[in-house]
Design a protein around this motif. Structure first.
Motif, PDB file in Angstrom:
ATOM      1  N   ALA A 195       0.818  -1.218   0.000  1.00 54.88           N
ATOM      2  CA  ALA A 195       0.000   0.000   0.000  1.00 54.88           C
ATOM      3  C   ALA A 195       0.848   1.262   0.000  1.00 54.88           C
ATOM      4  O   ALA A 195       0.499   2.265  -0.632  1.00 54.88           O
ATOM      5  N   SER A 196       1.982   1.232   0.690  1.00 57.74           N
ATOM      6  CA  SER A 196       2.814   2.433   0.780  1.00 57.74           C
ATOM      7  C   SER A 196       3.677   2.636  -0.461  1.00 57.74           C
ATOM      8  O   SER A 196       4.133   3.754  -0.732  1.00 57.74           O
ATOM      9  N   GLY A 197       3.922   1.564  -1.199  1.00 57.77           N
ATOM     10  CA  GLY A 197       4.786   1.662  -2.373  1.00 57.77           C
ATOM     11  C   GLY A 197       6.248   1.851  -2.029  1.00 57.77           C
ATOM     12  O   GLY A 197       7.050   2.222  -2.897  1.00 57.77           O
ATOM     13  N   ALA A 198       6.621   1.585  -0.762  1.00 50.95           N
ATOM     14  CA  ALA A 198       8.010   1.771  -0.337  1.00 50.95           C
ATOM     15  C   ALA A 198       8.902   0.715  -0.976  1.00 50.95           C
ATOM     16  O   ALA A 198       8.519  -0.450  -1.125  1.00 50.95           O
ATOM     17  N   LEU A 199      10.112   1.140  -1.346  1.00 53.87           N
ATOM     18  CA  LEU A 199      11.087   0.224  -1.931  1.00 53.87           C
ATOM     19  C   LEU A 199      11.909  -0.450  -0.843  1.00 53.87           C
ATOM     20  O   LEU A 199      11.954   0.003   0.300  1.00 53.87           O
ATOM     21  N   THR A 200      12.562  -1.534  -1.212  1.00 53.94           N
ATOM     22  CA  THR A 200      13.400  -2.244  -0.249  1.00 53.94           C
ATOM     23  C   THR A 200      14.621  -1.413   0.116  1.00 53.94           C
ATOM     24  O   THR A 200      14.953  -1.258   1.298  1.00 53.94           O
ATOM     25  N   VAL A 201      15.316  -0.868  -0.863  1.00 59.46           N
ATOM     26  CA  VAL A 201      16.498  -0.026  -0.631  1.00 59.46           C
ATOM     27  C   VAL A 201      16.348   1.242  -1.473  1.00 59.46           C
ATOM     28  O   VAL A 201      16.939   1.356  -2.546  1.00 59.46           O
ATOM     29  N   PRO A 202      15.585   2.201  -1.017  1.00 58.06           N
ATOM     30  CA  PRO A 202      15.309   3.388  -1.839  1.00 58.06           C
ATOM     31  C   PRO A 202      16.526   4.247  -2.124  1.00 58.06           C
ATOM     32  O   PRO A 202      16.529   5.019  -3.072  1.00 58.06           O
ATOM     33  N   GLU A 203      17.582   4.130  -1.325  1.00 56.83           N
ATOM     34  CA  GLU A 203      18.748   4.981  -1.519  1.00 56.83           C
ATOM     35  C   GLU A 203      19.748   4.383  -2.492  1.00 56.83           C
ATOM     36  O   GLU A 203      20.708   5.035  -2.883  1.00 56.83           O
ATOM     37  N   THR A 204      19.565   3.118  -2.901  1.00 52.67           N
ATOM     38  CA  THR A 204      20.531   2.454  -3.773  1.00 52.67           C
ATOM     39  C   THR A 204      20.163   2.696  -5.220  1.00 52.67           C
ATOM     40  O   THR A 204      19.016   2.519  -5.618  1.00 52.67           O
ATOM     41  N   ALA A 205      21.140   3.094  -5.993  1.00 52.23           N
ATOM     42  CA  ALA A 205      20.879   3.392  -7.400  1.00 52.23           C
ATOM     43  C   ALA A 205      20.833   2.133  -8.244  1.00 52.23           C
ATOM     44  O   ALA A 205      20.169   2.079  -9.254  1.00 52.23           O
ATOM     45  N   SER A 206      21.573   1.105  -7.835  1.00 52.25           N
ATOM     46  CA  SER A 206      21.619  -0.132  -8.616  1.00 52.25           C
ATOM     47  C   SER A 206      21.783  -1.312  -7.688  1.00 52.25           C
ATOM     48  O   SER A 206      22.495  -1.240  -6.700  1.00 52.25           O
ATOM     49  N   SER A 207      21.116  -2.410  -7.984  1.00 51.51           N
ATOM     50  CA  SER A 207      21.186  -3.587  -7.129  1.00 51.51           C
ATOM     51  C   SER A 207      22.584  -4.155  -7.068  1.00 51.51           C
ATOM     52  O   SER A 207      22.955  -4.800  -6.100  1.00 51.51           O
ATOM     53  N   SER A 208      23.366  -3.959  -8.097  1.00 49.74           N
ATOM     54  CA  SER A 208      24.705  -4.535  -8.140  1.00 49.74           C
ATOM     55  C   SER A 208      25.766  -3.446  -8.115  1.00 49.74           C
ATOM     56  O   SER A 208      26.877  -3.667  -8.551  1.00 49.74           O
ATOM     57  N   GLY A 209      25.419  -2.274  -7.605  1.00 48.28           N
ATOM     58  CA  GLY A 209      26.338  -1.152  -7.671  1.00 48.28           C
ATOM     59  C   GLY A 209      27.671  -1.422  -7.022  1.00 48.28           C
ATOM     60  O   GLY A 209      28.708  -0.990  -7.516  1.00 48.28           O
ATOM     61  N   ALA A 210      27.684  -2.133  -5.893  1.00 48.68           N
ATOM     62  CA  ALA A 210      28.938  -2.384  -5.194  1.00 48.68           C
ATOM     63  C   ALA A 210      29.702  -3.552  -5.801  1.00 48.68           C
ATOM     64  O   ALA A 210      30.873  -3.739  -5.509  1.00 48.68           O
ATOM     65  N   LEU A 211      29.022  -4.335  -6.633  1.00 49.78           N
ATOM     66  CA  LEU A 211      29.655  -5.532  -7.172  1.00 49.78           C
ATOM     67  C   LEU A 211      30.018  -5.404  -8.641  1.00 49.78           C
ATOM     68  O   LEU A 211      31.037  -5.908  -9.084  1.00 49.78           O
ATOM     69  N   LEU A 212      29.187  -4.709  -9.392  1.00 48.59           N
ATOM     70  CA  LEU A 212      29.347  -4.743 -10.835  1.00 48.59           C
ATOM     71  C   LEU A 212      28.812  -3.469 -11.450  1.00 48.59           C
ATOM     72  O   LEU A 212      27.723  -3.017 -11.111  1.00 48.59           O
ATOM     73  N   GLN A 213      29.592  -2.903 -12.351  1.00 51.81           N
ATOM     74  CA  GLN A 213      29.117  -1.743 -13.087  1.00 51.81           C
ATOM     75  C   GLN A 213      28.151  -2.204 -14.175  1.00 51.81           C
ATOM     76  O   GLN A 213      28.334  -3.270 -14.753  1.00 51.81           O
ATOM     77  N   PRO A 214      27.103  -1.412 -14.462  1.00 58.04           N
ATOM     78  CA  PRO A 214      26.168  -1.818 -15.519  1.00 58.04           C
ATOM     79  C   PRO A 214      26.890  -2.056 -16.837  1.00 58.04           C
ATOM     80  O   PRO A 214      27.806  -1.322 -17.196  1.00 58.04           O
ATOM     81  N   THR A 215      26.473  -3.090 -17.532  1.00 59.89           N
ATOM     82  CA  THR A 215      27.101  -3.436 -18.798  1.00 59.89           C
ATOM     83  C   THR A 215      26.662  -2.468 -19.881  1.00 59.89           C
ATOM     84  O   THR A 215      25.467  -2.244 -20.065  1.00 59.89           O
TER      85      THR A 215
END
Length: 322
Positions: A195-215
């Motif tokens: 109902a709130s539409g809240a995201l799991t990690v709203p501050e993270t720009a990419s799920s793999s940001g710390a592991l992998l740069q977007p291809t």
């Protein structure tokens, strides 16, 4: 008539070869040691993040993974033995019926594919309806994982999960064992209310940001070639081979027809002249037979000597004295 039958036979053989080549060129599923498909709806974006992890059974194999028509590819990677993810080269093909296919050969056996796709929303309800078609991946160990936002309620999974429970961040984690996957599709449906539409990690720009740069996407020239070229459309290759076989078959049929016509146009061969053989006279034949009979005894069949008047074995008189 003979030439027509020859052309018909050639055409039938050509069609058979075209069908055989088409069957032989069918894509075989790539064998994996294991496969893990993750669904992270509303993770760092209002859409659905799909993560496909796996390990090749045969290193160096080429993977072909179908993508949804509205998918936005985020990463194609391979993992070193240390676990560090590296960007992997890839290309995209389009099938004859317009389906998108991601094609790549992982540098190392372990690989990862990430893409975003719009999440179906009906009021406060969210719907995930996923299907990986059969014929692309094969494994004895397939699993599914779903990570839902902390504010999720009324969660339902079909097929149901084997395990579930909140993590330290109070997100909802579900796991399901699929097991062996050979010739069947992998399907998973998830519905929940947020109902709130809240995201799991709203501050993270990419799920793999710390592991992998977007291809980065492939070059425009490569995309054009794979989307419209022979590699991107196997039916074009098949039709090209069939056309080539038809041309060769037609040329052979034309040659056979001309050979037949030329043979029919040639004048009939003259019969060989009869050789007149000199007939032996009846008297000569009789004399030869009579002379032959006089050499042998008519009583016992033994041969007479040159000067014999009587048979030396049975005493019978010789009929004709030489």
């Amino acid at each position: 008539m003979k030439s027509s039958r020859s052309i018909t036979t050639i055409l039938l053989v050509t069609l058979f070869l075209a069908f055989f080549l088409g069957s032989a060129s069918a894509q075989e599923p790539v064998e994996l040691q294991w496969l893990l498909i993750k669904f992270w709806p509303e993770y760092d974006d209002p859409s659905l993040l799909v993560i496909i992890d796996g390990e090749l059974a045969t290193p160096g194999s080429e993977l072909r993974i179908p993508l949804p028509a509205d998918a936005e590819l985020n990463a194609v990677a391979t993992a070193e033995s240390s676990g560090r993810l590296l960007v992997n080269d890839w290309r995209e093909e389009t099938t004859a019926d317009g389906k998108r296919i991601l094609v790549f050969s992982p540098q190392f056996p372990v690989f990862r594919v990430e893409y975003y796709t719009p999440l179906a929303i009906n009021g406060d309800q969210r719907i995930v309806d996923f299907e990986l078609p059969a014929g692309y991946l094969s494994t004895n160990e397939a699993n599914i994982e779903a990570l839902l936002p902390p504010s999720s309620k009324d969660i339902e999974l079909d097929p149901p999960a084997d395990e579930q429970g909140p993590t330290q961040d109070e997100v909802h984690l579900f796991q399901r064992t699929v097991g062996e996957v050979k010739d069947q599709a992998i399907r998973q449906k998830i519905t929940y209310v947020n109902a709130s539409g809240a995201l799991t990690v709203p501050e993270t720009a990419s799920s793999s940001g710390a592991l992998l740069q977007p291809t980065p996407p492939p070059a425009e020239e490569t995309q054009d070639k794979t989307a419209t070229g022979i590699t991107g459309n196997p039916w074009i290759l098949l039709l090209g081979v069939a056309a080539l076989l038809l041309i060769v078959g037609g040329a052979v049929g034309l040659w056979l027809t001309r050979e037949t016509d030329e043979n029919e146009a040639l004048p009939a061969a003259s019969p060989a002249p009869k050789i007149k053989r000199k007939k032996r006279s009846a008297s000569t034949t009789i004399r030869a037979s009579q002379s032959n009979l006089d050499r042998y005894c008519r009583n016992c069949g033994r041969e007479f000597g040159p000067d014999d008047r009587y048979c030396r074995y049975c005493g019978a008189k010789r009929q004709t004295v030489p």
